[in-house]
Design a protein around this motif. Structure first.
Motif, PDB file in Angstrom:
ATOM      1  N   GLU A 146       0.869  -1.272  -0.021  1.00 23.47           N
ATOM      2  CA  GLU A 146       0.125  -0.001  -0.205  1.00 23.47           C
ATOM      3  C   GLU A 146       0.885   1.284   0.098  1.00 23.47           C
ATOM      4  N   ARG A 202       0.877   3.977  -2.979  1.00 20.28           N
ATOM      5  CA  ARG A 202       0.593   5.421  -2.668  1.00 20.28           C
ATOM      6  C   ARG A 202       1.739   6.396  -2.784  1.00 20.28           C
ATOM      7  N   GLU A 221       1.499   9.733  -5.206  1.00 20.16           N
ATOM      8  CA  GLU A 221       0.384  10.559  -4.768  1.00 20.16           C
ATOM      9  C   GLU A 221       1.202  11.722  -3.725  1.00 20.16           C
TER      10      GLU A 221
END
Length: 104
Positions: A47, A51, A54
């Motif tokens: 995860e 991410r 971002e």
């Protein structure tokens, strides 16, 4: 008796995922040290990796949502003010009052 599910803070998850990414210890070693399942370590690591882009994006989705909401509010206000001006111009015309500063 069932074991209660532990809730981990985002900071804790990030620290574990970062340790897994560094590769100093294996995922199993990290899991044993913090008493969590190795699959959980793997999930948090994946995860974090997915991410990461971002974090460095020029504009975050939250900022975009706030801008969209603000834009909608401003457009609504413009519509309301336009209707009020049209109403007042019509009433001034009916009463024979000259309207200053209008080109129409």
């Amino acid at each position: 008796m069932k074991k209660q599910k532990r809730k981990h803070t985002p900071e804790f998850k990030a620290r574990i995922a970062f340790e897994a990414i560094q590769g100093i210890k294996t995922q199993n070693e990290i899991a044993q040290e913090y008493e969590i399942h190795p699959i959980t370590v793997s999930k948090w690591k994946n995860e974090l990796l997915s991410r990461m882009p971002e974090l460095f994006a020029t504009e975050s989705p939250r900022k975009n949502a706030g801008k969209d909401r603000e834009k909608d509010n401003l457009q609504r206000k413009i519509g309301q003010l336009t209707m009020e001006v049209d109403f007042l111009e019509k009433k001034c015309e009916q009463l024979g009052i000259p309207v200053k500063g209008r080109l129409s």
